[in-house]
Design a protein around this motif. Structure first.
Motif, PDB file in Angstrom:
ATOM      1  N   ASN A 154      27.126  47.592  11.160  1.00  0.00           N
ATOM      2  CA  ASN A 154      27.736  46.641  10.215  1.00  0.00           C
ATOM      3  C   ASN A 154      27.275  45.218  10.484  1.00  0.00           C
ATOM      4  O   ASN A 154      27.066  44.435   9.558  1.00  0.00           O
ATOM      5  N   SER A 197      27.093  55.339   5.717  1.00  0.00           N
ATOM      6  CA  SER A 197      27.905  56.089   4.762  1.00  0.00           C
ATOM      7  C   SER A 197      27.959  57.574   5.137  1.00  0.00           C
ATOM      8  O   SER A 197      29.022  58.208   5.083  1.00  0.00           O
ATOM      9  N   ARG A 242      30.178  58.261   8.184  1.00  0.00           N
ATOM     10  CA  ARG A 242      31.596  58.240   7.822  1.00  0.00           C
ATOM     11  C   ARG A 242      31.999  59.577   7.193  1.00  0.00           C
ATOM     12  O   ARG A 242      33.050  60.130   7.516  1.00  0.00           O
ATOM     13  N   TYR A 253      34.878  62.133   8.447  1.00  0.00           N
ATOM     14  CA  TYR A 253      36.100  62.281   7.659  1.00  0.00           C
ATOM     15  C   TYR A 253      36.190  63.620   6.929  1.00  0.00           C
ATOM     16  O   TYR A 253      37.281  64.053   6.544  1.00  0.00           O
ATOM     17  N   THR A 265      41.025  55.943  10.044  1.00  0.00           N
ATOM     18  CA  THR A 265      40.342  54.652   9.972  1.00  0.00           C
ATOM     19  C   THR A 265      41.353  53.526  10.151  1.00  0.00           C
ATOM     20  O   THR A 265      42.531  53.666   9.824  1.00  0.00           O
ATOM     21  N   THR A 266      40.879  52.413  10.668  1.00  0.00           N
ATOM     22  CA  THR A 266      41.758  51.260  10.861  1.00  0.00           C
ATOM     23  C   THR A 266      42.182  50.700   9.508  1.00  0.00           C
ATOM     24  O   THR A 266      41.491  50.878   8.501  1.00  0.00           O
ATOM     25  N   SER A 293      42.258  47.622   8.539  1.00  0.00           N
ATOM     26  CA  SER A 293      41.467  46.475   8.092  1.00  0.00           C
ATOM     27  C   SER A 293      40.098  46.921   7.576  1.00  0.00           C
ATOM     28  O   SER A 293      39.312  47.510   8.323  1.00  0.00           O
ATOM     29  N   TYR A 294      39.805  46.621   6.311  1.00  0.00           N
ATOM     30  CA  TYR A 294      38.507  46.974   5.734  1.00  0.00           C
ATOM     31  C   TYR A 294      37.385  46.161   6.371  1.00  0.00           C
ATOM     32  O   TYR A 294      36.210  46.541   6.323  1.00  0.00           O
ATOM     33  N   LEU A 295      37.734  45.034   6.975  1.00  0.00           N
ATOM     34  CA  LEU A 295      36.736  44.180   7.606  1.00  0.00           C
ATOM     35  C   LEU A 295      36.078  44.852   8.815  1.00  0.00           C
ATOM     36  O   LEU A 295      34.999  44.449   9.241  1.00  0.00           O
ATOM     37  N   GLU A 296      36.721  45.876   9.352  1.00  0.00           N
ATOM     38  CA  GLU A 296      36.166  46.580  10.505  1.00  0.00           C
ATOM     39  C   GLU A 296      35.168  47.649  10.092  1.00  0.00           C
ATOM     40  O   GLU A 296      34.571  48.322  10.938  1.00  0.00           O
ATOM     41  N   GLY A 297      34.985  47.828   8.802  1.00  0.00           N
ATOM     42  CA  GLY A 297      33.913  48.684   8.306  1.00  0.00           C
ATOM     43  C   GLY A 297      34.058  50.162   8.570  1.00  0.00           C
ATOM     44  O   GLY A 297      33.061  50.869   8.711  1.00  0.00           O
ATOM     45  N   GLY A 298      35.270  50.658   8.653  1.00  0.00           N
ATOM     46  CA  GLY A 298      35.459  52.092   8.833  1.00  0.00           C
ATOM     47  C   GLY A 298      35.583  52.551  10.265  1.00  0.00           C
ATOM     48  O   GLY A 298      35.335  53.727  10.570  1.00  0.00           O
TER      49      GLY A 298
END
Length: 222
Positions: free
Chosen positions: A23, A73, A76, A80, A102-103, A105-110
């Motif tokens: 990321n 992608s 992930r 998942y 997944t966390t 926060s979307y800012l952590e990128g998955g």
């Protein structure tokens, strides 16, 4: 039970570390003021200054890179997705079912996080299913290996390897093409230079001849 938890915790930690690095590369901003150094540029800089300059110039080169974006992608999806094999019970065939999600926060990128209580309970109830969710046929580890292998093959096709020749990978062929165009342009410039020098010489000869004739004719008007 505790040993399996530690191993899974280690896998999640390494995965998050890798996700963070990828990321970071695909979102890195490029500084357009720092272009690759020419030989002339290097003469005015110390080794440390050159190293720092090149470090900044390389930043952002992989921004939104399609190969890295795709592998991220796919990784992930590998984590998942549902795992279907005979050694994994349906109650434990996805990470979320054993307490790994997944966390928020979307800012952590998955990146992933572990619900320790839920994971320990899953390991205690059905350690075989939890282990084969990762290590079994079509398990997460197997899918990740396939994804990484394909990504490495794509990178080699695009950027080559230490043993590659320029004609065997995309960037190398582009470099060869640019070198060929540069060589052709240099040849054309040399031809133009030669032609202009010939024209200049011919013009200079004509001017000298005209001056000579003018001097000769002026004698008759004295």
């Amino acid at each position: 039970c505790e040993n399996m938890f530690e191993r899974l915790d280690g896998i999640v930690e390494k995965y998050n570390e890798l996700i963070g690095k990828i990321n970071g590369k695909i979102s890195e901003t490029r500084n357009k003021d720092y272009m690759p150094l020419t030989d002339e540029n290097r003469e005015g800089l110390s080794d440390k200054q050159q190293e720092k300059w090149e470090e900044i110039a390389k930043a952002g080169l992989l921004r939104r890179d399609s190969t890295l974006t795709n592998v991220l992608s796919n990784m992930r999806s590998d984590f998942y997705g549902t795992v279907n094999n005979n050694l994994v019970a349906s109650a434990f065939n996805q990470l979320s079912k054993i307490g790994i999600t997944t966390t928020a926060s979307y800012l952590e990128g998955g990146k992933l996080e572990i619900n320790e209580e839920k994971l320990l309970k899953a390991i205690e109830e059905d350690p075989t299913s939890v282990e084969n969710l990762f290590r079994g046929e079509n398990g997460i580890i197997s899918r990740l290996q396939d994804t990484v292998t394909k990504a490495m093959d794509n990178i080699k096709l695009k950027a080559g390897s230490a043993a590659s020749t320029n004609q065997t990978f995309t960037i190398g062929r582009e470099l060869e093409n640019l070198n060929s165009k540069q060589s052709s342009l240099e040849d054309r410039l040399k031809m133009l230079e030669t032609r202009y020098w010939r024209q200049f010489s011919a013009m200079e000869t004509a001017i000298n001849s005209a001056n000579s004739q003018s001097t000769y004719l002026s004698q008759y008007f004295v």
